[in-house]
Scaffold this motif. Structure first.
Motif, PDB file in Angstrom:
ATOM      1  N   LEU A   3       0.834  -1.190   0.000  1.00  0.00           N
ATOM      2  CA  LEU A   3       0.000   0.000   0.000  1.00  0.00           C
ATOM      3  C   LEU A   3       0.871   1.242   0.000  1.00  0.00           C
ATOM      4  CD1 LEU A   3      -2.646   1.619   0.363  1.00  0.00           C
ATOM      5  CD2 LEU A   3      -2.464   1.132   2.823  1.00  0.00           C
ATOM      6  N   SER A   4       0.588   2.153  -0.922  1.00  0.00           N
ATOM      7  CA  SER A   4       1.276   3.437  -0.992  1.00  0.00           C
ATOM      8  C   SER A   4       0.238   4.544  -1.071  1.00  0.00           C
ATOM      9  CB  SER A   4       2.182   3.502  -2.228  1.00  0.00           C
ATOM     10  OG  SER A   4       3.120   2.450  -2.213  1.00  0.00           O
ATOM     11  N   LEU A   5       0.540   5.681  -0.446  1.00  0.00           N
ATOM     12  CA  LEU A   5      -0.365   6.822  -0.444  1.00  0.00           C
ATOM     13  C   LEU A   5       0.401   8.070  -0.859  1.00  0.00           C
ATOM     14  CD1 LEU A   5      -0.921   5.029   2.413  1.00  0.00           C
ATOM     15  CD2 LEU A   5      -2.898   6.505   2.346  1.00  0.00           C
ATOM     16  N   PHE A   6      -0.293   8.981  -1.551  1.00  0.00           N
ATOM     17  CA  PHE A   6       0.338  10.224  -1.954  1.00  0.00           C
ATOM     18  C   PHE A   6      -0.724  11.269  -2.270  1.00  0.00           C
ATOM     19  CE2 PHE A   6      -0.144   7.440  -5.553  1.00  0.00           C
ATOM     20  CZ  PHE A   6      -0.637   8.244  -6.567  1.00  0.00           C
ATOM     21  N   PHE A  35       5.351  11.057  -0.330  1.00  0.00           N
ATOM     22  CA  PHE A  35       4.907   9.707  -0.621  1.00  0.00           C
ATOM     23  C   PHE A  35       4.978   8.897   0.663  1.00  0.00           C
ATOM     24  CE2 PHE A  35       5.783   5.475  -2.481  1.00  0.00           C
ATOM     25  CZ  PHE A  35       4.842   5.436  -3.494  1.00  0.00           C
ATOM     26  N   CYS A  36       4.011   8.036   0.886  1.00  0.00           N
ATOM     27  CA  CYS A  36       4.031   7.151   2.046  1.00  0.00           C
ATOM     28  C   CYS A  36       3.909   5.720   1.548  1.00  0.00           C
ATOM     29  CB  CYS A  36       2.883   7.483   2.999  1.00  0.00           C
ATOM     30  SG  CYS A  36       2.771   6.341   4.390  1.00  0.00           S
ATOM     31  N   ASP A  37       4.944   4.948   1.776  1.00  0.00           N
ATOM     32  CA  ASP A  37       4.932   3.537   1.375  1.00  0.00           C
ATOM     33  C   ASP A  37       4.734   2.699   2.629  1.00  0.00           C
ATOM     34  OD1 ASP A  37       5.236   1.062   0.268  1.00  0.00           O
ATOM     35  OD2 ASP A  37       7.361   1.297  -0.214  1.00  0.00           O
ATOM     36  N   LEU A  38       3.489   2.308   2.885  1.00  0.00           N
ATOM     37  CA  LEU A  38       3.205   1.465   4.047  1.00  0.00           C
ATOM     38  C   LEU A  38       3.565   0.007   3.787  1.00  0.00           C
ATOM     39  CD1 LEU A  38      -0.212   2.831   5.347  1.00  0.00           C
ATOM     40  CD2 LEU A  38       2.070   3.250   6.265  1.00  0.00           C
ATOM     41  N   MET A  87     -10.569  15.642   7.206  1.00  0.00           N
ATOM     42  CA  MET A  87     -10.995  14.921   8.419  1.00  0.00           C
ATOM     43  C   MET A  87      -9.843  14.083   8.978  1.00  0.00           C
ATOM     44  SD  MET A  87     -14.875  13.699   7.339  1.00  0.00           S
ATOM     45  CE  MET A  87     -14.528  12.074   7.896  1.00  0.00           C
ATOM     46  N   VAL A  88      -9.168  13.357   8.104  1.00  0.00           N
ATOM     47  CA  VAL A  88      -8.051  12.520   8.537  1.00  0.00           C
ATOM     48  C   VAL A  88      -6.919  13.389   9.075  1.00  0.00           C
ATOM     49  CG1 VAL A  88      -6.248  10.904   7.793  1.00  0.00           C
ATOM     50  CG2 VAL A  88      -8.599  10.618   6.974  1.00  0.00           C
ATOM     51  N   ALA A  89      -6.580  14.446   8.355  1.00  0.00           N
ATOM     52  CA  ALA A  89      -5.473  15.315   8.767  1.00  0.00           C
ATOM     53  C   ALA A  89      -5.746  15.962  10.118  1.00  0.00           C
ATOM     54  CB  ALA A  89      -5.217  16.386   7.706  1.00  0.00           C
ATOM     55  N   ARG A  90      -6.989  16.371  10.353  1.00  0.00           N
ATOM     56  CA  ARG A  90      -7.321  16.971  11.651  1.00  0.00           C
ATOM     57  C   ARG A  90      -7.144  15.961  12.781  1.00  0.00           C
ATOM     58  NH1 ARG A  90     -12.760  18.581  11.497  1.00  0.00           N
ATOM     59  NH2 ARG A  90     -12.941  18.200   9.281  1.00  0.00           N
ATOM     60  N   LEU A 131       3.008   9.022   6.771  1.00  0.00           N
ATOM     61  CA  LEU A 131       1.550   9.105   6.652  1.00  0.00           C
ATOM     62  C   LEU A 131       1.054  10.449   7.166  1.00  0.00           C
ATOM     63  CD1 LEU A 131      -0.953   7.338   5.862  1.00  0.00           C
ATOM     64  CD2 LEU A 131      -1.144   6.833   8.311  1.00  0.00           C
ATOM     65  N   TRP A 132       1.554  10.869   8.323  1.00  0.00           N
ATOM     66  CA  TRP A 132       1.192  12.179   8.889  1.00  0.00           C
ATOM     67  C   TRP A 132       1.549  13.285   7.899  1.00  0.00           C
ATOM     68  CZ3 TRP A 132      -0.097   8.656  12.062  1.00  0.00           C
ATOM     69  CH2 TRP A 132      -0.617   8.898  13.315  1.00  0.00           C
ATOM     70  N   THR A 133       2.750  13.210   7.315  1.00  0.00           N
ATOM     71  CA  THR A 133       3.232  14.237   6.395  1.00  0.00           C
ATOM     72  C   THR A 133       2.361  14.315   5.145  1.00  0.00           C
ATOM     73  OG1 THR A 133       5.489  13.967   7.213  1.00  0.00           O
ATOM     74  CG2 THR A 133       5.226  14.988   5.039  1.00  0.00           C
ATOM     75  N   VAL A 134       2.022  13.164   4.567  1.00  0.00           N
ATOM     76  CA  VAL A 134       1.192  13.135   3.356  1.00  0.00           C
ATOM     77  C   VAL A 134      -0.160  13.790   3.625  1.00  0.00           C
ATOM     78  CG1 VAL A 134      -0.144  11.587   1.863  1.00  0.00           C
ATOM     79  CG2 VAL A 134       2.308  11.232   2.157  1.00  0.00           C
ATOM     80  N   TYR A 135      -0.803  13.419   4.720  1.00  0.00           N
ATOM     81  CA  TYR A 135      -2.130  13.986   5.006  1.00  0.00           C
ATOM     82  C   TYR A 135      -2.058  15.465   5.363  1.00  0.00           C
ATOM     83  CZ  TYR A 135      -4.785   9.748   4.385  1.00  0.00           C
ATOM     84  OH  TYR A 135      -5.409   8.664   3.826  1.00  0.00           O
ATOM     85  N   ALA A 136      -1.049  15.877   6.110  1.00  0.00           N
ATOM     86  CA  ALA A 136      -0.915  17.296   6.465  1.00  0.00           C
ATOM     87  C   ALA A 136      -0.692  18.141   5.212  1.00  0.00           C
ATOM     88  CB  ALA A 136       0.236  17.487   7.456  1.00  0.00           C
ATOM     89  N   LEU A 137       0.174  17.680   4.335  1.00  0.00           N
ATOM     90  CA  LEU A 137       0.450  18.404   3.093  1.00  0.00           C
ATOM     91  C   LEU A 137      -0.789  18.473   2.212  1.00  0.00           C
ATOM     92  CD1 LEU A 137       2.493  19.694   1.084  1.00  0.00           C
ATOM     93  CD2 LEU A 137       2.822  17.389   0.188  1.00  0.00           C
ATOM     94  N   ALA A 138      -1.452  17.335   2.041  1.00  0.00           N
ATOM     95  CA  ALA A 138      -2.647  17.299   1.190  1.00  0.00           C
ATOM     96  C   ALA A 138      -3.732  18.221   1.744  1.00  0.00           C
ATOM     97  CB  ALA A 138      -3.166  15.872   1.063  1.00  0.00           C
TER      98      ALA A 138
END
Length: 151
Positions: A3-6, A35-38, A87-90, A131-138
């Protein structure tokens, strides 16, 4: 499944599955990408988030997006809208990586038999920080987040 998120713009999401997967392939090979590579630790991260009372946010953050597409040979792309990202970032901003990591030994004891492999905790901490960084940036830029599953 890996799983990867961006972060990705709504316009790129509306361009479709192929466009987002092409962007994923570019970001995956860029060392400076947001990029977050889980990897295969999405379930572990979701369990850790549940331990800090994330509720539905835990699934949303890791695996609860809307399906964008599936190539039917092992790659699936999902995404979170700007509202869901916010919502996730908060929630993530309201808790620390350290707080989440406190539950790791207990969560991992139900998954890993014997001792936790050397270096695993440091790698897990890094994934959670990404993961925190990706959501905060987005959230800051009003972007969506793509979730790409491979395997």
């Amino acid at each position: 499944m890996n799983l990867s998120l961006f972060p990705v713009s709504a316009m790129e999401i509306s361009s479709g599955f192929e466009r987002v997967i092409n962007l994923f392939q570019i970001l995956e090979s860029s060392p400076s990408a947001d990029f977050c590579d889980l990897g295969e630790d999405g379930d572990v991260v979701e369990r850790l988030l549940l331990r800090v009372n994330a509720g539905d946010i835990a699934e949303l953050a890791v695996s609860g997006g809307t399906v964008l597409g599936d190539d039917e040979v092992g790659t699936v792309c999902m995404f979170l809208s700007e509202v869901e990202v916010d919502m996730v970032a908060r929630f993530l901003a309201s808790t620390s990586v350290e707080e989440v990591m406190q539950a790791a030994p207990d969560v991992l004891s139900g998954i890993i038999r014997g001792e936790i492999p050397e270096g695993y905790m440091a790698d897990l901490r890094q994934c959670i920080q990404e993961l925190w960084t990706v959501y905060a940036l987005a959230a800051r830029k009003g972007l969506c987040v793509a979730q790409v599953y491979e395997g």
